[in-house]
Structure formats: structure tokens, C-alpha cells
Write an enzyme that holds these catalytic residues in place. Structure first.
Site, PDB file in Angstrom:
ATOM      1  CG  ASP A  27     -43.497  51.387 -15.221  1.00  0.00           C
ATOM      2  OD1 ASP A  27     -42.526  50.848 -15.799  1.00  0.00           O
ATOM      3  OD2 ASP A  27     -43.355  52.347 -14.451  1.00  0.00           O
TER       4      ASP A  27
HETATM    5  C1  BGC Z   1     -39.960  52.681 -14.693  1.00  0.00           C
HETATM    6  C2  BGC Z   1     -40.329  53.415 -15.954  1.00  0.00           C
HETATM    7  C3  BGC Z   1     -39.407  53.025 -17.080  1.00  0.00           C
HETATM    8  C4  BGC Z   1     -39.472  51.523 -17.255  1.00  0.00           C
HETATM    9  C5  BGC Z   1     -38.609  51.020 -18.389  1.00  0.00           C
HETATM   10  C6  BGC Z   1     -39.817  51.197 -14.918  1.00  0.00           C
HETATM   11  O1  BGC Z   1     -39.276  50.569 -13.805  1.00  0.00           O
HETATM   12  O2  BGC Z   1     -40.938  52.925 -13.715  1.00  0.00           O
HETATM   13  O3  BGC Z   1     -40.273  54.794 -15.723  1.00  0.00           O
HETATM   14  O4  BGC Z   1     -39.775  53.682 -18.258  1.00  0.00           O
HETATM   15  O5  BGC Z   1     -39.026  50.912 -16.053  1.00  0.00           O
HETATM   16  O6  BGC Z   1     -37.280  51.120 -18.096  1.00  0.00           O
END
Ligand code: BGC
Length: 768
Positions: free
Chosen positions: A294
Site C-alpha cells: 500500500d
Molecule cells: C489505500 C489503498 C489505495 C492506495 C492508492 C491507499 O491509501 O489504502 O486502498 O489503493 O492508497 O490510492
């Protein structure tokens, strides 16, 4: 040459002979037809051929993924040097093509970028939020919606959706409960597989589809106190029986990538968790795709106190099994893996393994053969009326009718001459589409007021008043990146006047549709709450409008259950519409009018108030319900509405529950049938739900577990026999006593009915 607009290299088209650039790696270019998805062996060989030519820096480069919110030219240099394997958040097809040209023409080995984006519940056409989709109890709706989302996203050049989000969530304070399928592993698994099929199509590389990414692996949904990003503590039993099941279902459905979660699970960060990423994901489940972290989760290993610096963070993430690092600016991988390799903390083989997985995905997706998108086609694809029709049908299927005293609904056309539509989210397009939306076309979104006006406006006069304003106490970090249109905040005097205006509108009308809930930014990431009350003065508005004594229909727009205990006793009709998406207003109008009969069911137990959390139907008993049934002296022990609950304008009866055998041996199957009859006067849907309980075993088992469901449509007075099978898949669980999967000799209860409190019962025995 591969010039911009050279359609021979655009996706979904045939490729002309593999062009002039001699340096273009012949093996990677071999895919000549978009429909010809290469076999495993070929993919492997092509990745191998590339790996042999790559320098260490290029190998590390493929493992880096960067956000590009603005100024795409700033990453061009790094792309040209082969220092980046993927970008996310670029959505303009012209920019995607430009950056892809840099990768394909200027990087030494011409390896294309893979473009990722959060396509969670739609791209341009916004579908109901995933929690709502689960309320449809119809996986085919999720497949259809994600097929369209994939089609729209891929048309602009996005190759990879960061979805489905598969976190089981049992705490509605957690903002991200809206992104998943709710509390249940069985329903969650069905929705997981359905979404993977929608995103990826028949196989990775199917034209018009994208790579799916199951997230957040794993345990994010159990964040302590529902506080976003907080640690979770989940026993192995719960992990395996509950939290991991939807992920396993996605792997079985062929998901091509996974995202490691942010938080600690049992004190080990998910992004540095080798047990999760290697032992379970790869060794047990044989997952063949790649893992991305993530956002900045690798660097966060230092924040967690798990790694002493970014170098150790990079080492521990790679060692755990994170192939690609997602990061805001630079990656810990890019800056540290070279030195880590020299000092023996990681091996070249590890780096190459990660590269291979990423390259294989790029090859399967056909990116080498078709790196560019057709910008003209993207424009067409993003304005497709048929997509909006599917969005409306989905929203109609996801709404849940929670209460309908005196059959107030459906509203008879012409019976109410003056209809008031009141509430802060009633005419807000943004609050109709919900949490993960970036590419929507807001003007085409149908608010509740606008949908109701279209449907009822011929026979009635409709007026709208917001009544109150709602806003977050603390802003979200998203507001900084994606600023909301600032709304002038009412001064106290104006607020009082607005409240009164709404009341007098309700007084002078024959019926009020109150649309209450949460604004779009009150649910989702960084949107946890410590309360389930309606934000702002909405409860007061609800009570005062209801006190007027005219009929009231409460429509809820929200991403989590709210405290509607008062409403459940005083407001005759309540429809949970969730965040229904682009066509929300039309869908809700059709439902209120009875053109469509509500058939959605809750994918979560609905608590009476915040103190009951966590509450889920599939708990253990531990004390006799008869003698010591009360778990609180100041509140009921049961939720306000049980898991699986939802009313209809028709009524249904379940009867004649039959099991094919009273006794089976482990490994055998019991066939279960029952009759469902529509005893109402309109054609409508019912969801037949099958629950079991294992009466004894090596550990205590939950009072009920969902093990089958089917949404069926029945004409008035029609009857249908539903059919389910209970075999090893349904009867096996992870035992904390034996630390293994077991199918144990025991008596099993079986219930079949319309929700988790179904009473039609039978039983069978599994013998040694
Ligand atoms: C979130 C993810 C997301 C990623 C990219 C993160 O803050 O937890 O679910 O895919 O950002 O935007």
C-alpha cells in the site's frame, strides 16, 4: 516508429509486424494479436529473455511504483532511465500515452509501464459502493459493474485496478467498511470472486479488461476501535475462518495481484509479514501474481518501529514478499536494494523473482504488444448510456427496505399532490456517488431530489429544502489532494432559518421524503468515526419533521449503519440506499414508486447504537441464551436488524426443508432443498439463505454460519424449489485445537430462510 497515435500499437487492435526499433526486445514483442493470450510457458520464457538483459538498476526500477497527481513531466526522466515500473493516478489518456512513449521508446529495454488506479466502484460511470453491492446478494451484479468499470478504465490506458477490497469489517466506525462486502466471509468470498471475474474477464489480458488487485492483505478491517490504520489483533483461527477467506476466494478466481495492508497484524506489519505473504499466500494458496505494497507502507515499517531505517524497511518488505513498492515520491527499494544486495541482506534471485512476476503480468496484459491507447475511443467509451442503465439496475438491486409500516411504500402515483424532499444530502450529487470516485462526471449524477422529481413530478409538486448542513469535524488528507468545492457555511441565524424553512415545507406538503446520512467524505479511507449518530442536526430534523404527523419516508445515503433506532420506532418507511452511484436518484425513485421492488439484504448486522460494536450474527454462544441471554442490562443483546435482513413489497414463505441424508461420512455431501413462495401480490425477489451450526467439535463453533444463498425472482403466488449442497467446503473449518483444517464428526443444524434468524430447521450428522 512508435509515434503518438500510431494505432497499430494501441490496445484492442491488431499489431502490425513488430516495428522498427531493433532494440525492442523481440521476445517481449511476440504477442501479435490482442486476443492471443500467451500460455504460461511462453510468458515465462519471455520474462526470462528480458531478465537476462536487465541491469541491476533496471531490475530494481521495475519494483518501483510512483504516484503522479500532477506534473507528469517530472517522472519522465526516471521512466526513461528504467527506474520506474509502474505509475498510479494518471488518468488522462494523452498523458498515459506520453509517459508510455517515454518508457517504450526511451528506456534501454523498452519495457512498458503498468498504469494503476483506484477503480473501486466505477470509473466514469459510478456504481453503488461495494458494501451496497454486497447488499444485492447477487454476485452477477458485481461482475457486470466491474466489467464496465474495467472497460472504461482500460479505455483511457489504465491496466490495473486496485480492487477488489476484500477486508471483512465488523465495526461500522471504521470508515472503510464501505469499501468491502461487510461482515461475512461466505458472502465476501462470493463477491470477491465475482469482482475478479469482472475486472479480469476470462483471463488476464482479455481485451477491455484490467488486472485486479485484491486488498488489503490482510486484517485491515479489524483495526482496533475502528480507527483507520490502527493495529489489528486477530487470532489465527479468526484469520483463517473469517478474514482470509475472501482473499483465498480471489486467488482461486485467478486474481493477478495483491496489495499488502498498512497496519500491524498481531504486531507484525502486514507489509513485512512473511507468514501472510509467503507462507499463506504463496506456499499454501499457490498465488502466482505479484504483491504491491500500500502507499508508502514499506517506508512506514520504520514508523511502526519494525525497521530501524528505510534500508532495513526495504529489506524486510522484500524478504516478506512485497514485489513492488507503491510510494508517493521515491521508493525505499530504489534507494536501498542495491546496497542491501551488496551486503547480502537480499539476494539477486529474490529481486529477479519479483521482477519476473511483474514482467509476467505486463506480458499477459499485452502491454509489450499494445502499449498505447486510442485516445479517440476513450472519449466514446466514457459516455456510454448503456453503462448508466447498468448502474441504475445495480442501484435498484442494492437498496434494502428496512421498514414499511402500513405499507406506506410503494407510493401511489397521484396520491400525494405535494411532496417535500428534505435533507442535506437530498440534492447533492457528490453525496450520491460515495467514497472512491475521482473520474465521475458529476453533472450526469442523478441526486435523490432530481430522480424523484423526474419520476413523480408529473402528478405531484416536489420541493426541496436541505434543512441542515453537515461537515466533518476534522478534514481528510484527501481534501488537500482533491479539494472539495467549498460550500459557504451557514451562520447560526441562517441555520435556524433554514431549519424552519424545511419544517414549514414538510407542514405544507402531503408527504416528506427525508434523505439523511453522511456526506461522501464521511465514509471511506481516513473517515472513521467514534459515533454512529447522524452527523449534525439531522436527528433533530428527523424528529421534528416526523412530529408534524404527515407520512415520512426516510431514505438513507451512507456507507455504514447509522443509529436509526429512533427512526425504526417512529418513521413508517425506511429505505437504505447506501451511496447508490451515478443513477442513484432514478433508482430510488423507481423503488419508492414500486416500479421496482426492493430485494436487497443487509451484508452486516445493524447495531442499535455504537456501544454494541462489534456485533455480528456469527458469534459463539458461550452462555445459555435462555438463562443468561442478556449481554447488557441497558440494551438488547441483538442488533436492530439482523444480518441478511431486508423487506419487500411482497411477502414470502419458506417451507418443506429437505435434506438428502440424515447421516453422511466426512467428504460426502448433503443436498438441501426448500420451497420459497411469493405470497404477495407483486413479482419480487427474495434471497434464500442457508445457515449451519456445528453442534460440537474440537472447538466451539459459531451459532450460525452462512453457507449458501440465491437471489430468486418470483411472480405473485409462484413457488420455486431452491437447492444447495453441503459438503467438505462448507463443513471444514480451521481448528485452533488441532491447528489444522478439520471436517469433524458432529451434528449439524441447518436453517433456510430470508435472513440470519431463519427458523425453518433441520439437522444431519457427520459420522467417522
Ligand atoms: C489505500 C489503498 C489505495 C492506495 C492508492 C491507499 O491509501 O489504502 O486502498 O489503493 O492508497 O490510492
Amino acid at each position: 516508429m512508435f509515434t503518438k497515435g500510431n494505432t497499430s500499437l494501441t490496445r484492442k487492435t491488431k499489431l502490425l509486424p513488430c516495428a522498427s526499433s531493433v532494440l525492442l526486445v523481440a521476445a517481449a514483442c511476440a504477442q501479435t494479436e490482442s486476443s492471443a493470450i500467451p500460455g504460461d510457458q511462453e510468458v515465462h520464457e519471455r520474462a526470462d529473455a528480458l531478465l537476462k538483459q536487465m541491469t541491476l538498476d533496471e531490475k530494481i526500477g521495475q519494483l518501483s511504483q510512483l504516484f503522479v497527481f500532477k506534473e507528469p513531466e517530472k517522472v519522465e526522466d526516471a521512466v526513461a532511465k528504467g527506474q520506474v515500473g509502474s505509475l498510479l493516478f494518471v488518468t488522462d489518456p494523452a498523458v498515459i500515452n506520453r509517459l508510455q512513449h517515454v518508457a517504450v521508446e526511451r528506456s534501454r529495454l523498452h519495457i512498458p509501464l503498468i498504469f494503476g488506479f483506484d477503480v473501486i466502484h466505477g470509473f466514469r460511470t459510478i456504481f453503488p459502493v461495494p458494501l451496497a453491492m454486497a447488499a444485492s446478494w447477487d454476485p452477477s451484479v458485481a461482475t457486470k459493474a466491474q466489467t464496465i468499470a474495467a472497460e472504461e478504465a482500460s479505455s483511457v490506458g489504465i491496466d490495473w485496478a486496485f480492487a477488489p477490497m476484500l477486508d471483512i469489517a465488523r465495526d461500522p466506525r471504521w470508515g472503510r467498511i464501505v469499501e468491502g462486502a461487510g461482515e461475512d466471509p461466505y458472502l465476501g468470498s462470493a463477491m470477491a470472486a465475482a469482482q475478479v471475474r469482472g475486472f479480469q474477464g476470462e483471463a488476464i489480458g482479455s481485451p477491455g479488461h484490467v488486472l485486479a488487485c485484491m486488498k488489503h492483505f490482510a486484517g485491515y478491517g479489524a483495526a482496533e476501535g475502528g480507527r483507520d490504520y490502527d493495529a489489528s489483533y486477530i487470532s489465527e483461527t479468526q484469520l483463517r475462518n473469517i478474514y482470509l477467506r475472501p482473499f483465498h476466494a480471489a486467488v482461486e478466481a485467478g486474481v493477478g495481484s495483491a496489495m499488502s495492508a498498512y497496519m500491524d497484524v498481531n504486531d507484525v506489519p502486514a507489509t513485512g509479514n512473511r507468514w501472510l505473504l509467503q507462507d499463506v499466500l504463496r506456499d499454501e494458496w499457490k498465488f502466482k501474481g505479484f504483491v504491491v505494497s500500500d502507499a508508502d507502507a514499506v517506508k512506514s515499517l520504520k514508523t511502526h518501529g519494525y525497521a530501524k531505517d528505510l534500508s532495513e524497511a526495504a529489506v524486510r518488505a522484500l524478504n516478506a514478499g512485497v514485489d513492488m513498492e507503491m510510494a508517493l515520491d521515491f521508493t525505499a527499494y530504489a534507494r536501498n536494494l542495491n546496497a542491501a544486495l551488496n551486503s547480502g541482506k537480499v539476494t539477486l534471485q529474490q529481486i529477479e523473482e519479483s521482477d519476473r512476476r511483474i514482467l509476467e503480468a505486463k506480458i499477459r496484459l499485452g502491454l509489450f504488444a499494445h502499449p498505447y491507447v486510442d485516445e479517440a475511443r476513450a472519449k466514446e467509451m466514457l459516455n456510454t448510456p448503456e453503462h448508466r442503465t447498468v448502474a441504475r439496475l445495480a442501484a435498484e438491486r442494492t437498496a434494502v427496505l428496512l421498514r414499511n409500516e402500513g405499507n406506506l411504500l410503494p407510493l401511489k402515483n397521484g396520491e400525494y399532490k405535494k411532496i417535500a424532499v428534505i435533507g442535506p444530502v437530498a440534492d447533492s450529487q457528490m453525496d450520491t456517488i460515495g467514497s472512491w470516485t475521482f473520474q465521475e462526471n458529476l453533472p450526469e449524477t442523478v441526486s435523490m431530489f432530481s430522480g424523484l422529481r423526474t419520476r413523480f413530478g408529473g402528478a405531484a409538486q416536489l420541493n426541496y429544502e436541505p434543512g441542515v448542513q453537515i461537515s466533518r469535524k476534522f478534514p481528510s488528507f484527501f481534501d488537500e489532494w482533491f479539494p472539495l468545492k467549498p460550500e459557504p457555511v451557514w451562520a447560526p441565524e441562517q441555520a435556524r432559518a433554514q431549519f424552519k424553512k424545511a419544517l414549514s415545507l414538510a407542514k405544507s406538503s402531503d408527504l416528506t421524503v427525508l434523505v439523511l446520512g453522511e456526506a461522501q467524505n464521511m465514509s471511506g479511507e481516513a473517515a472513521s468515526r467514534n459515533s454512529l449518530e447522524f452527523p449534525g442536526q439531522q436527528q433533530q430534523l428527523l424528529e421534528e419533521v416526523t412530529a408534524i404527523g404527515k407520512p415520512v419516508v426516510l431514505v438513507l445515503l451512507n456507507g455504514r449503519p447509522l443509529n436509526i433506532t429512533w427512526a425504526s420506532q417512529h418513521v413508517p418507511a425506511i429505505l437504505e440506499a447506501w451511496y447508490p452511484g451515478t443513477q442513484g436518484g432514478n433508482a430510488v425513485a423507481n423503488l419508492l414508486a414500486g416500479d421496482v421492488v426492493p430485494g436487497g439484504k443487509l451484508p452486516i448486522s445493524w447495531p442499535r447504537n455504537v456501544g454494541q460494536i462489534p456485533i455480528n450474527y456469527s458469534h459463539n454462544t458461550t452462555q445459555s441464551p435462555e438463562n443468561q441471554g442478556k449481554r447488557y442490562w441497558d440494551e438488547e443483546s441483538a442488533p436492530l436488524y439482523p444480518f441478511g435482513f431486508g423487506l419487500s413489497y411482497a411477502t414470502f414463505t419458506f417451507s418443506d426443508l429437505k435434506l438428502s441424508q440424515e447421516r453422511i461420512k466426512a467428504g460426502q455431501t448433503v443436498e438441501v432443498t426448500a420451497d420459497v413462495e411469493n405470497t404477495g401480490s407483486v413479482a419480487a425477489d427474495e434471497v434464500a439463505q442457508l445457515y449451519i451450526h456445528q453442534q460440537s467439535g474440537s472447538t466451539s463453533r459459531p451459532v450460525r454460519e452462512l453457507k449458501g444463498f440465491e437471489r430468486i425472482r418470483l411472480a405473485p403466488h409462484a413457488k420455486k424449489t431452491v437447492h444447495f449442497s453441503l459438503g467438505t467446503d462448507e463443513l471444514t473449518y480451521w481448528s485452533s485445537a488441532t491447528k489444522s483444517w478439520v471436517e469433524e464428526p458432529a451434528m449439524f443444524d441447518v436453517w433456510l430462510g430470508a435472513n440470519s434468524q431463519a427458523s425453518l430447521h433441520s439437522a444431519f450428522e457427520v459420522v467417522e
